[in-house]
Design a protein around this motif. Structure first.
Motif, short mmCIF file in Angstrom:
data_model
loop_
_atom_site.label_atom_id
_atom_site.label_comp_id
_atom_site.label_asym_id
_atom_site.label_seq_id
_atom_site.Cartn_x
_atom_site.Cartn_y
_atom_site.Cartn_z
N LEU A 369 0.85 -1.19 0.00
CA LEU A 369 0.00 0.00 0.00
C LEU A 369 0.88 1.24 0.00
O LEU A 369 1.84 1.33 0.77
CB LEU A 369 -0.93 0.01 1.22
CG LEU A 369 -2.03 -1.06 1.17
CD1 LEU A 369 -1.68 -2.22 2.09
CD2 LEU A 369 -3.38 -0.48 1.55
N HIS A 370 0.54 2.16 -0.88
CA HIS A 370 1.31 3.40 -1.00
C HIS A 370 0.37 4.52 -1.43
O HIS A 370 -0.41 4.35 -2.38
CB HIS A 370 2.43 3.23 -2.03
CG HIS A 370 3.26 4.47 -2.23
ND1 HIS A 370 4.15 4.92 -1.28
CD2 HIS A 370 3.32 5.36 -3.26
CE1 HIS A 370 4.73 6.02 -1.72
NE2 HIS A 370 4.24 6.31 -2.92
N ASP A 371 0.43 5.63 -0.72
CA ASP A 371 -0.44 6.78 -1.03
C ASP A 371 0.12 7.50 -2.25
O ASP A 371 1.05 8.29 -2.15
CB ASP A 371 -0.50 7.71 0.18
CG ASP A 371 -1.52 8.82 0.00
OD1 ASP A 371 -2.19 8.83 -1.05
OD2 ASP A 371 -1.65 9.67 0.90
N MET A 372 -0.49 7.26 -3.41
CA MET A 372 0.03 7.79 -4.67
C MET A 372 -0.34 9.26 -4.89
O MET A 372 0.36 9.97 -5.62
CB MET A 372 -0.48 6.95 -5.84
CG MET A 372 0.07 5.54 -5.85
SD MET A 372 -0.62 4.54 -7.21
CE MET A 372 -0.13 5.50 -8.64
N SER A 498 0.39 -7.97 7.69
CA SER A 498 1.24 -7.01 8.40
C SER A 498 1.45 -5.74 7.56
O SER A 498 1.55 -4.64 8.10
CB SER A 498 2.59 -7.64 8.76
OG SER A 498 3.30 -8.02 7.59
N GLY A 499 1.51 -5.90 6.24
CA GLY A 499 1.67 -4.73 5.38
C GLY A 499 0.46 -3.81 5.47
O GLY A 499 0.59 -2.58 5.41
N LEU A 500 -0.72 -4.37 5.60
CA LEU A 500 -1.94 -3.57 5.75
C LEU A 500 -1.93 -2.84 7.09
O LEU A 500 -2.29 -1.65 7.15
CB LEU A 500 -3.15 -4.49 5.64
CG LEU A 500 -4.53 -3.84 5.86
CD1 LEU A 500 -4.77 -2.73 4.85
CD2 LEU A 500 -5.63 -4.89 5.74
N GLU A 501 -1.51 -3.52 8.15
CA GLU A 501 -1.47 -2.89 9.46
C GLU A 501 -0.45 -1.74 9.49
O GLU A 501 -0.71 -0.68 10.07
CB GLU A 501 -1.13 -3.93 10.54
CG GLU A 501 -2.14 -5.05 10.68
CD GLU A 501 -3.51 -4.54 11.11
OE1 GLU A 501 -3.58 -3.46 11.74
OE2 GLU A 501 -4.51 -5.20 10.80
N GLU A 502 0.70 -1.95 8.84
CA GLU A 502 1.72 -0.90 8.81
C GLU A 502 1.20 0.33 8.06
O GLU A 502 1.42 1.47 8.47
CB GLU A 502 2.98 -1.43 8.15
CG GLU A 502 3.70 -2.50 8.98
CD GLU A 502 4.77 -3.23 8.17
OE1 GLU A 502 4.99 -2.84 7.00
OE2 GLU A 502 5.36 -4.19 8.70
#
Length: 510
Positions: A369-372, A498-502
Motif C-alpha cells: 500500500l502506497h499513497d500515490m 502485516s503490510g496492511l497494518e503498517e
C-alpha cells in the motif's frame, strides 16, 4: 445525386460532408453508400453476426451524421466513422454480454509511446499462398474469433482499420498502455491458434501468424466486396432517426424545466417557504400559486398545528424527551482498512486470454500500500503472475472511496519478471521499472522501460521512458533513472496482513 461510378472511383468526401451539413440528401447518400460495405465487414468481425453488425452500423451512422459538424478533416470521413463504429460495437458488446472493459483513462500527456515490435506484414514479400474461400473463412474464424472481444477489436482496429494507438484508446475508452497490452496478448493468442491450425493439417506456408491473419482478412474482405451478396439497407431509417434527434432534445429540455426551476434560487425560496409541504394536497396548492393558478381551497387550508390548537384551548406541557444518542462516525482510515482486508481475503478472477468465456482464478499474489496522490488513502498495488510465459506478469492499481468502495484504477500487463516498484520522496505516484536482456549487434543488451504512474482527478496517468544499455549484473541501471528514485518496501503475500497494518498506522487520519 452521385452515381455508383463516382462512389467507387472518386469519393469526394469533402464535397459530400459539405452537402450533408447543408441538409442535402445526396451528401448523406454518398457518405452512406460509399462506406457501408467496408464498415459492415469490420462490424461483423467485431460483433460476430450479421444482425448485430447491422444494428451497430445504423447506430454508428446516426451518431456520425449528428456530429458531422465536429469533423475537422472531411476527407478522412471513413476513418472517423470507423472509430465511431468501433465505439458503438464496444458499447453493444458490453450491453449484450456484460463484457465490461474495466480500464480507466490513463493517457500519456506528453504523447510518448512505447516502441512495439511487429512482424513484417507486407504480403508482397511473403511466399505466394492460396486458399479456397471456405478455407479462408475457417482459418479467420479460428484465429480471430477465439480472441476475447477487447483483444479482437484492438487487433482489427490497428491492423485492418489502420487506427493509431491513441485513436484506439479513445474509442475503447482505456489507456494507451492497455491498448498495447491487448495488442500483445492478441498476437500471442493468434500464434496459439495458428499452431492449432497446423495440427489440423492446414498449410501455413511458413508465414508468421500475424501476417498470415492479415492476408486472410484481406482475402476474405475482397471476396466479400466482390460477391455483391450484401444488400445495403435504405438510408431512410437512419435519416428518420436523425431528424427526430432535435425533437427528442427539445422534449428533454422541456421535461427538465421543472428541475431547472427547483435548482434556481426562486425555486429554493418557494420550497423553503412551503416547508416542503407535499402532504394532504397542500403541495398542490403551492404549485398552483407558483404557476400563477388560483386554488379554490387555499383559503380553507389550515396547517395541522393550528387546527389542533383551536380544538384544544388548554395547552398541555409535553414531557421533555431524552435525545437519542448519535452514532459515532467511523473514521475513514478504518473504512479503507476494512475494505482492503476484505479484498485481500479473496482470489482474483480474470478472463482467460486463451479460452474465450473462461476464467482463471489466481490465489497467490503479492501486495503493498502506497499513497500515490497524498490524500491519506493509500492505493492497493497488486503484483501477480497469470500465465506460463516470463512476460505474463502484471501490476494492478486499486484505490478506495466511500462511494465506490475498492475499485480498479489501471493495470500494467505483459511485463517481464525483471521488474521493480519505486517512488520519489516528496513526489506523488509510483514508478514501475521493467526490462529484459536481448542480443544485439554489440552483444548482450538490456531493454529497459520506466512507467511513471500518477493519479489526477481520480484517474491514472502514465508517462513512459525507454532506455537501452549493456546487460549484466555489473551494469548500474540507476544512472538511467529519474533523480532520487527509491525502491518501495518489499511486497507482502496477500495472506500476510502485516503490510496492511503498517499502512494503517502510517496513513490513518489524526
Amino acid at each position: 445525386m452521385y452515381s455508383n461510378e463516382q462512389i467507387g472511383n472518386n469519393p469526394d468526401y469533402v464535397l459530400a460532408v459539405s452537402q450533408a451539413l447543408a441538409g442535402r440528401q445526396e451528401g448523406y447518400n454518398f457518405l452512406y453508400q460509399s462506406t457501408y460495405q467496408k464498415k459492415f465487414f469490420i462490424a461483423k468481425k467485431y460483433m460476430g453476426n450479421d444482425s448485430d453488425a447491422q444494428d451497430v452500423l445504423q447506430d454508428a451512422y446516426v451518431q456520425a451524421f449528428s456530429k458531422l459538424d465536429t469533423l475537422k478533416e472531411p476527407d478522412k470521413f471513413p476513418g472517423w466513422l470507423g472509430m465511431i463504429v468501433a465505439n458503438t460495437a464496444k458499447n453493444a458488446l458490453q450491453k449484450k454480454k456484460m463484457v465490461f472493459f474495466s480500464d480507466l483513462d490513463g493517457v500519456n500527456d506528453e504523447g510518448e509511446t512505447m516502441e512495439m515490435q511487429w512482424e513484417d506484414t507486407d504480403v508482397s514479400r511473403q511466399p505466394e499462398i492460396a486458399y479456397t474461400e471456405k478455407e479462408t473463412q475457417e482459418m479467420v474464424r479460428t484465429m480471430i474469433d477465439a480472441l476475447p472481444e477487447d483483444q479482437r477489436m484492438c487487433i482489427l482496429m490497428f491492423h485492418l482499420e489502420g487506427a493509431s494507438i491513441r485513436e484506439i484508446a479513445q474509442a475503447m475508452e482505456c489507456s494507451e498502455n492497455t491498448v498495447k497490452s491487448r495488442l500483445n496478448y492478441g498476437r500471442k493468442g493468434i500464434k496459439k491458434q495458428s499452431e492449432e491450425l497446423q495440427k489440423r493439417g492446414y498449410k501455413l506456408y511458413s508465414m508468421a501468424p500475424l501476417p498470415l491473419l492479415l492476408f486472410l482478412l484481406e482475402s476474405e474482405e475482397n471476396a466479400f466486396l466482390a460477391s455483391g451478396r450484401l444488400v445495403i439497407p435504405p438510408i431512410n431509417t437512419v435519416l428518420e432517426r436523425l431528424q427526430n434527434l432535435p425533437k427528442a432534445a427539445e422534449s428533454m429540455e422541456t421535461a427538465s424545466a421543472g428541475k431547472k426551476f427547483l435548482n434556481s434560487m426562486a425555486g429554493k425560496i418557494t420550497m423553503a417557504a412551503a416547508g416542503v409541504a407535499v402532504i394532504g394536497g397542500i403541495g398542490l396548492g403551492i404549485v398552483g400559486v407558483v404557476l400563477g393558478q388560483t386554488s379554490p381551497d387555499k383559503a380553507t387550508i389550515v396547517p395541522t398545528q393550528q387546527r389542533e390548537a383551536t380544538a384544544t384551548p388548554t395547552a398541555t406541557v409535553e414531557p421533555t424527551k431524552t435525545p437519542e444518542p448519535t452514532a459515532t462516525p467511523v473514521p475513514l482510515a478504518d473504512k479503507w482498512k476494512k475494505a482492503y482486508k476484505k479484498f485481500l481475503s479473496r482470489q482474483i478472477t480474470m478472463d482467460d486470454m486463451w479460452n474465450e468465456g473462461q476464467k482463471v482464478h489466481i490465489t497467490d499474489y503479492d501486495y503493498l500500500l502506497h499513497d500515490m496522490n497524498e490524500d491519506n488513502i493509500p492505493e492497493l498495488i497488486i503484483y501477480l503472475h497469470y500465465g506460463d510465459s516470463r512476460y505474463d506478469e502484471m501490476y494492478r492499481f486499486y484505490s478506495y472511496s466511500e462511494e465506490k468502495g475498492v475499485y480498479l484504477l489501471d493495470e500494467l500487463a505483459g511485463i517481464s519478471v525483471q521488474n521493480g516498484l519505486y517512488y520519489r520522496p516528496g513526489k506523488p505516484g509510483v514508478i514501475v521499472e521493467t526490462g529484459d536482456d536481448y542480443y544485439g549487434d554489440t552483444g548482450a543488451m538490456y531493454d529497459g522501460h520506466l512507467y511513471n504512474y500518477t493519479i489526477i482527478n481520480g484517474k491514472m496517468k502514465c508517462k513512459e521512458k525507454a532506455y537501452k544499455c549493456a546487460a549484466g549484473s555489473e551494469v548500474d541501471h540507476r544512472k538511467y533513472w529519474p533523480k532520487g528514485m527509491k525502491a518501495l518496501p518489499e511486497m507482502k503475500s496477500r495472506k500476510d496482513l502485516s503490510g496492511l497494518e503498517e499502512a494503517y498506522e502510517k496513513y490513518k487520519q489524526k
